[in-house]
Design a protein around this motif. Structure first.
Motif, short mmCIF file in Angstrom:
data_model
loop_
_atom_site.label_atom_id
_atom_site.label_comp_id
_atom_site.label_asym_id
_atom_site.label_seq_id
_atom_site.Cartn_x
_atom_site.Cartn_y
_atom_site.Cartn_z
N LEU A 20 0.83 -1.20 0.00
CA LEU A 20 0.00 0.00 0.00
C LEU A 20 0.87 1.26 0.00
CD1 LEU A 20 -2.75 1.48 0.32
CD2 LEU A 20 -2.49 1.17 2.80
N MET A 21 1.85 1.31 0.88
CA MET A 21 2.70 2.50 0.97
C MET A 21 3.55 2.69 -0.28
SD MET A 21 1.90 4.08 3.66
CE MET A 21 0.30 3.51 4.19
N GLU A 22 4.00 1.59 -0.87
CA GLU A 22 4.80 1.68 -2.09
C GLU A 22 3.98 2.18 -3.27
OE1 GLU A 22 8.09 -1.88 -1.24
OE2 GLU A 22 6.27 -2.30 -2.40
N MET A 23 2.67 1.95 -3.24
CA MET A 23 1.81 2.40 -4.34
C MET A 23 1.64 3.91 -4.35
SD MET A 23 -1.06 -0.65 -4.30
CE MET A 23 -2.06 0.02 -5.64
N GLY A 24 1.87 4.54 -3.20
CA GLY A 24 1.78 5.99 -3.13
C GLY A 24 0.36 6.51 -3.27
N PRO A 25 0.21 7.85 -3.49
CA PRO A 25 -1.12 8.42 -3.59
C PRO A 25 -1.83 7.96 -4.87
CG PRO A 25 0.60 10.12 -3.83
CD PRO A 25 1.29 8.83 -3.56
N PRO A 26 -3.18 7.87 -4.83
CA PRO A 26 -4.05 8.21 -3.69
C PRO A 26 -4.21 7.07 -2.70
CG PRO A 26 -5.38 7.56 -5.56
CD PRO A 26 -3.96 7.49 -6.03
N TYR A 27 -3.72 5.88 -3.07
CA TYR A 27 -3.99 4.68 -2.26
C TYR A 27 -3.41 4.79 -0.85
CZ TYR A 27 -4.82 3.18 -7.03
OH TYR A 27 -5.27 3.11 -8.33
N ALA A 28 -2.14 5.19 -0.76
CA ALA A 28 -1.47 5.21 0.54
C ALA A 28 -2.09 6.20 1.51
CB ALA A 28 0.01 5.56 0.34
N GLN A 29 -2.76 7.24 0.97
CA GLN A 29 -3.38 8.25 1.84
C GLN A 29 -4.85 7.96 2.13
OE1 GLN A 29 -1.26 9.30 -0.79
NE2 GLN A 29 0.32 9.50 0.79
N GLN A 30 -5.47 7.10 1.33
CA GLN A 30 -6.92 6.95 1.44
C GLN A 30 -7.39 5.60 1.97
OE1 GLN A 30 -8.76 7.93 -2.31
NE2 GLN A 30 -7.93 10.02 -2.34
N LEU A 31 -6.75 4.52 1.55
CA LEU A 31 -7.27 3.20 1.91
C LEU A 31 -7.13 2.95 3.41
CD1 LEU A 31 -8.41 0.48 0.80
CD2 LEU A 31 -6.07 -0.37 0.96
N GLU A 32 -8.24 2.58 4.02
CA GLU A 32 -8.23 2.22 5.45
C GLU A 32 -7.91 0.73 5.57
OE1 GLU A 32 -11.96 4.25 7.27
OE2 GLU A 32 -12.03 4.47 5.08
N LEU A 33 -6.89 0.43 6.37
CA LEU A 33 -6.38 -0.93 6.45
C LEU A 33 -6.16 -1.32 7.91
CD1 LEU A 33 -4.84 -3.49 5.25
CD2 LEU A 33 -2.77 -2.06 5.34
N ALA A 34 -6.53 -2.55 8.24
CA ALA A 34 -6.14 -3.16 9.52
C ALA A 34 -5.48 -4.49 9.19
CB ALA A 34 -7.35 -3.36 10.42
N SER A 35 -4.24 -4.68 9.65
CA SER A 35 -3.55 -5.95 9.42
C SER A 35 -3.29 -6.62 10.76
CB SER A 35 -2.24 -5.72 8.66
OG SER A 35 -1.42 -4.80 9.33
N PHE A 36 -3.22 -7.96 10.72
CA PHE A 36 -3.21 -8.74 11.97
C PHE A 36 -2.06 -9.75 11.95
CE2 PHE A 36 -7.46 -7.58 10.66
CZ PHE A 36 -7.96 -6.91 11.77
N HIS A 37 -1.49 -9.96 13.13
CA HIS A 37 -0.44 -10.96 13.29
C HIS A 37 -0.62 -11.60 14.67
CE1 HIS A 37 3.02 -13.23 12.54
NE2 HIS A 37 3.98 -12.36 12.80
N SER A 38 0.07 -12.74 14.88
CA SER A 38 -0.15 -13.53 16.08
C SER A 38 1.10 -14.31 16.43
CB SER A 38 -1.33 -14.50 15.82
OG SER A 38 -1.37 -15.53 16.77
N CYS A 39 1.23 -14.71 17.69
CA CYS A 39 2.34 -15.60 18.09
C CYS A 39 1.90 -17.06 18.09
CB CYS A 39 2.87 -15.21 19.47
SG CYS A 39 1.74 -15.56 20.84
#
Length: 510
Positions: A307-326
């Protein structure tokens, strides 16, 4: 004191009516329950969780029968139904056990049996705990120092892309974080009910949570003929159909896949991000298997990084929640219930509401937070525990890679079974062809056809797997999910027994 006769008469009538109602609720001296299947929360009643469903209950019954000396065609139950690494014999990582022991019993800090870097780590963690004790509550979002370590891990993983600890919430495994974010997203009634897009096959946490929250489940099908690929055209078709009866707001992606074991390419993730942004969807990325990559040419790419590598408008607009676990990866610390979510581009006011929601649950388990911290900040080169840690980590992941290959190889030898390559995660999801007589018998018993197959497999071999119908599948196809976690020796025996049973089963019902 004068008594108002009218008031007394009225009170007596009310008491008599109430007493009559109580008597009417009593049958044979037993009063009706307040809480029944009819009066309970129907959303909970509608929930299903196949991984720990009827197959497992029967497996537990069979285990008890074996312990009581009842003769069976097998000597043990092999639980291949769930990704519980330590229960399947995976050895714990030494450094994690040492730091946990030191944190739980600080007197051990004086023992020469523990390496200095484990002691240093334990002291650092205890300093961050209230009262310098792991028995205290932490902040609802988790221990601040550990959140900072998570941010550092994400920055390192993603090649230097910034991560803010204030966007990180520690959780009780990934499960509670996923449910918290869904809880925030779900709203509306009728055609305005929130629609949530989930992959089929899916991990049943999603369908169960959507049933609990009374949201609309929008299925999009992974392409089994192309290694369970995620096709954006399929996303679009599913979304367009759903718009007629709900308000689609959320897209869930599991990468690497559970139960399907596929790993998304960089290009595929870019296409998914474009789709989510253009359709104004909140994106949830379940990335708990990010350490589990086996297939040659496969590589984990986080949705945050792409997402961040794609730059605007995606990096500024898309709402994202990512998950990780042990619970997964090389760690396998399921019982410690450690995890986190990182949110990107979330409305600050909504983040405050998320904090309020987490505050109701007080805090995630502190031992789970400690394990998560060790995953985020493992021993470094030059430290006493580094070599052993790396050796143990590579050993676990190397064994899993070999078992992924073995599963595909043995199952595909049997005509009628098709198993896609297990590119990542901890499961295979083979497709099985079932003869018409088996389908008819399952129908007579009121069971899904693959449930019928899995029950027969359990009763005759002691192998416990989960029917594909519990995860979702295309109509007319039948699957089962099994973990690749058993030891190599036990897994090979399991797979051969399974193949032999399938041949016998199809012959019996042909």
């Amino acid at each position: 004191m004068r008594i108002n006769r009218q008031m007394l008469s009225s009170s007596y009538r009310l008491w008599t009516m109430a007493n009559k109602n109580i008597k009417e609720q009593v049958v044979n001296g037993i009063r009706d329950k307040v809480l029944t299947l009819d009066t309970m929360n129907q959303s909970v009643k509608n929930m299903e969780y196949a991984v720990l469903g009827p197959i497992l209950l029967r497996a537990m019954e069979l285990e008890k029968e074996l312990q009581q000396g009842v003769k069976k065609p097998f000597t043990e139950i092999i639980r291949a139904n769930i990704g519980d690494a330590h229960a399947m014999g995976q050895k714990p990582i030494t450094f994690m056990c040492q730091v946990l022991a030191l944190c739980q019993y600080p007197d051990l800090l004086n023992s020469p049996a523990f390496p200095e870097d484990a002691k240093k780590r334990a002291k650092r963690i205890l300093q961050a705990c209230e009262g310098h004790s792991t028995g205290s509550y932490s902040a609802s979002t988790g221990i601040q120092m550990i959140r900072e370590d998570v941010a550092g891990y994400i920055e390192h993983r993603d090649g230097g892309i910034a991560s803010d600890p204030e966007n990180i919430f520690l959780s009780t495994g990934a499960t509670s974080a996923i449910m918290a974010v869904l809880n925030l997203l779900v709203s509306g009634k009728g055609k305005n009910r929130t629609g949530v897009m989930i992959p089929i096959p899916q991990y049943p946490l999603y369908s169960a949570s959507l049933a609990q929250f009374d949201a609309v489940q929008i299925n999009y099908y992974l392409d089994e003929e192309h290694h369970w690929a995620l096709d954006v055209a399929e996303l679009q078709e599913a979304l367009d159909q759903a718009k007629t009866h709900c308000q689609p707001r959320v897209l869930c992606v599991i990468n690497p896949g559970n139960p399907t074991g596929q790993v998304l390419s960089h290009e595929n993730i870019e296409a998914v991000i474009r789709f989510a942004c253009e359709e104004h969807l909140f994106l949830m990325a379940d990335e708990v298997y990010q350490e589990n990559i086996y297939a040659e040419g496969s590589q984990f790419h986080s949705f945050k990084k792409v997402l961040m590598e794609m730059g605007p408008p995606y990096a500024q607009q898309l709402e994202l929640a990512s998950f990780h676990s042990c619970s997964k990866g090389y760690m396998g610390k399921c019982g410690f219930r450690g995890g986190y979510t990182e949110v990107v581009n979330m409305d600050p006011a909504v983040k405050q509401q998320m904090l309020k929601l987490l505050s109701v649950w007080v805090c995630p388990p502190v031992p789970g937070q400690i394990v998560m911290d060790i995953v985020m900040n493992p021993p470094q080169p030059g430290e006493p525990s580094y070599e052993q840690f790396q050796q143990e980590k590579k050993g676990v992941l190397g064994d899993l890679a070999e078992k992924a290959w073995l599963t595909e190889k043995i199952l595909n030898k049997q005509p009628g079974i098709h198993c896609n390559p297990v590119q990542g995660a901890m499961f295979s999801f083979p497709r099985i062809e079932l003869p018409p007589k088996a389908l008819q018998r399952a129908k007579e018993l009121g069971q899904a056809a693959d449930m019928f197959f899995c029950i027969k497999l359990l009763e005759e071999t002691g192998i416990c797997v989960v029917p594909g119908s519990g995860f979702g599948q295309k109509d007319g196809t039948y699957h089962f999910r099994m973990t690749i976690l058993p030891s190599l020796e036990k897994l090979e025996i399991l797979l051969e027994k399974m193949s032999q049973f399938y041949a016998k089963f199809t012959q019996e019902y042909s």
